[in-house]
Write a protein that holds these residues in place. Structure first.
Motif, PDB file in Angstrom:
ATOM      1  N   LEU A 216       0.836  -1.205   0.000  1.00  0.00           N
ATOM      2  CA  LEU A 216       0.000   0.000   0.000  1.00  0.00           C
ATOM      3  C   LEU A 216       0.870   1.255   0.000  1.00  0.00           C
ATOM      4  O   LEU A 216       1.889   1.323   0.688  1.00  0.00           O
ATOM      5  CB  LEU A 216      -0.915   0.015   1.227  1.00  0.00           C
ATOM      6  CG  LEU A 216      -1.896  -1.149   1.364  1.00  0.00           C
ATOM      7  CD1 LEU A 216      -2.621  -1.077   2.701  1.00  0.00           C
ATOM      8  CD2 LEU A 216      -2.897  -1.168   0.216  1.00  0.00           C
ATOM      9  N   THR A 217       0.441   2.221  -0.751  1.00  0.00           N
ATOM     10  CA  THR A 217       1.081   3.529  -0.780  1.00  0.00           C
ATOM     11  C   THR A 217      -0.022   4.574  -0.977  1.00  0.00           C
ATOM     12  O   THR A 217      -1.200   4.255  -0.803  1.00  0.00           O
ATOM     13  CB  THR A 217       2.142   3.610  -1.890  1.00  0.00           C
ATOM     14  OG1 THR A 217       2.836   4.864  -1.810  1.00  0.00           O
ATOM     15  CG2 THR A 217       1.539   3.442  -3.269  1.00  0.00           C
ATOM     16  N   GLY A 218       0.340   5.790  -1.357  1.00  0.00           N
ATOM     17  CA  GLY A 218      -0.661   6.825  -1.553  1.00  0.00           C
ATOM     18  C   GLY A 218      -0.019   8.191  -1.580  1.00  0.00           C
ATOM     19  O   GLY A 218       1.209   8.329  -1.679  1.00  0.00           O
ATOM     20  N   THR A 219      -0.816   9.208  -1.443  1.00  0.00           N
ATOM     21  CA  THR A 219      -0.301  10.566  -1.351  1.00  0.00           C
ATOM     22  C   THR A 219       0.286  10.785   0.041  1.00  0.00           C
ATOM     23  O   THR A 219       0.105   9.950   0.947  1.00  0.00           O
ATOM     24  CB  THR A 219      -1.420  11.578  -1.612  1.00  0.00           C
ATOM     25  OG1 THR A 219      -2.383  11.489  -0.542  1.00  0.00           O
ATOM     26  CG2 THR A 219      -2.111  11.317  -2.944  1.00  0.00           C
ATOM     27  N   LYS A 220       0.962  11.886   0.203  1.00  0.00           N
ATOM     28  CA  LYS A 220       1.547  12.188   1.514  1.00  0.00           C
ATOM     29  C   LYS A 220       0.459  12.263   2.586  1.00  0.00           C
ATOM     30  O   LYS A 220       0.638  11.759   3.700  1.00  0.00           O
ATOM     31  CB  LYS A 220       2.319  13.506   1.458  1.00  0.00           C
ATOM     32  CG  LYS A 220       3.612  13.419   0.661  1.00  0.00           C
ATOM     33  CD  LYS A 220       4.379  14.741   0.729  1.00  0.00           C
ATOM     34  CE  LYS A 220       5.715  14.633  -0.022  1.00  0.00           C
ATOM     35  NZ  LYS A 220       6.488  15.904   0.016  1.00  0.00           N
ATOM     36  N   ASP A 221      -0.650  12.895   2.239  1.00  0.00           N
ATOM     37  CA  ASP A 221      -1.727  13.029   3.220  1.00  0.00           C
ATOM     38  C   ASP A 221      -2.354  11.668   3.547  1.00  0.00           C
ATOM     39  O   ASP A 221      -2.703  11.401   4.712  1.00  0.00           O
ATOM     40  CB  ASP A 221      -2.804  13.985   2.688  1.00  0.00           C
ATOM     41  CG  ASP A 221      -2.343  15.435   2.659  1.00  0.00           C
ATOM     42  OD1 ASP A 221      -1.377  15.756   3.401  1.00  0.00           O
ATOM     43  OD2 ASP A 221      -2.909  16.228   1.893  1.00  0.00           O
ATOM     44  N   GLN A 222      -2.509  10.844   2.539  1.00  0.00           N
ATOM     45  CA  GLN A 222      -3.079   9.508   2.778  1.00  0.00           C
ATOM     46  C   GLN A 222      -2.164   8.661   3.668  1.00  0.00           C
ATOM     47  O   GLN A 222      -2.639   7.958   4.575  1.00  0.00           O
ATOM     48  CB  GLN A 222      -3.317   8.802   1.441  1.00  0.00           C
ATOM     49  CG  GLN A 222      -4.487   9.356   0.643  1.00  0.00           C
ATOM     50  CD  GLN A 222      -4.606   8.715  -0.716  1.00  0.00           C
ATOM     51  OE1 GLN A 222      -3.611   8.359  -1.361  1.00  0.00           O
ATOM     52  NE2 GLN A 222      -5.853   8.576  -1.198  1.00  0.00           N
TER      53      GLN A 222
END
Length: 292
Positions: A216-222
């Protein structure tokens, strides 16, 4: 004399033998009397001398039979008494064991219920989060409900600690999944380096450890939102001339239940995989006792 013989013959155990013996006595006496004179005194002497040894023999016969009957009755009474004692002891032990194990089971279940209630109050992984998996799909907390999963935060450029921990996780997963007495365990890796860890990078990275890994990864905020939900600390270090950097982060594996609740954590790198496996299995069994 005749009354005594009659008394001796009344015993059921010696009646037949006494009757035969007495019949023989009177037959022999009748034959002996044929040669006696008709003097009463002589008859009394003959009666005494004749009946004395035979009467003593009858008495011994009666006494011996009575003694055997008494001894047999005593042995039977003693045997019955011993059996009664053993039955009482057996009933007592069975009752005591039943009460003891019922109390022990009740106490054990109460402890499990108390701990389960406490874990539900812990807000690790309690709040929702939204991330992107290695295939580009959006994943939230609801996507992992109904399954046991072991979760670890790290990053793909980690030089040594993360690969070691993911290798350990892979061994744990293989051991758990090979045991049919417990449910399968899903390995989950969350990157704390969204700048460099794209879904494609994550997919290649986790596939080297175990085919079932969910990356799992995502944006900085996520990522920050997910890290906050699990109380995970991470901080990027200074960059070098090649724009490379190391991220300092919490080194913790989180065990999450099918209800999405925090169950246990394993944060010491010195803990052998075998101990973690046993802990996970025990937590799974305890959960099954409470929730089926």
């Amino acid at each position: 004399m005749l009354s005594v013989l009659k008394f001796a013959a009344q015993s059921p155990l010696v009646r037949n033998r006494v009757s035969l013996r007495c019949f023989g006595i009177f037959s022999a006496f009748s034959k002996a009397n044929l040669n006696l004179s008709s003097s009463p005194h002589s008859i009394r002497i003959v009666q005494y001398n004749f009946f004395k040894p035979r009467f003593q023999s009858c008495c011994k016969l009666h006494t011996s039979a009575t003694s055997r009957q008494s001894e047999k009755g005593s042995n039977q009474d003693e045997s019955l008494s011993m059996n009664a004692r053993l039955k009482i002891v057996a009933v007592f032990l069975a009752t005591w064991c039943g009460v003891y194990f019922a109390a022990k089971y009740s106490r054990s279940r109460k402890e499990l219920e108390d701990r389960d209630a406490e874990m539900k109050q812990v807000d690790i992984g309690a709040s929702d989060y939204e991330l992107i998996d290695q295939d580009g799909r959006i994943r939230t907390k609801k996507d992992f409900l109904g399954r046991w999963f072991l979760l670890y935060f790290g990053f793909t450029h980690c030089p040594d600690i993360c690969p070691e921990e993911l290798d350990k996780m892979a061994d744990i997963i293989k051991t758990i999944d090979s045991d049919t007495s417990v449910p399968d365990l899903l390995p989950v890796f969350v990157s704390v380096d969204p700048e460099r860890d794209s879904p494609a990078v994550i997919k290649k990275y986790v596939s080297e450890f175990h085919p079932n890994f969910v990356g799992l990864t995502g944006t900085k905020d996520q990522v920050k939102q997910a890290a906050k939900a699990f109380r995970v600390y991470f901080s990027a270090g200074p960059r070098d001339d090649d724009n490379d950097y190391i991220i300092d982060h919490s080194i913790v594996m989180y065990l999450m239940s099918p209800q999405g609740n925090f169950v246990d954590y394993y944060g010491s790198r010195g803990i052998p995989s075998e101990r973690i496996v046993e802990s996970i299995k025990q937590n799974m069994r305890n959960y099954r006792r409470l929730h089926g």
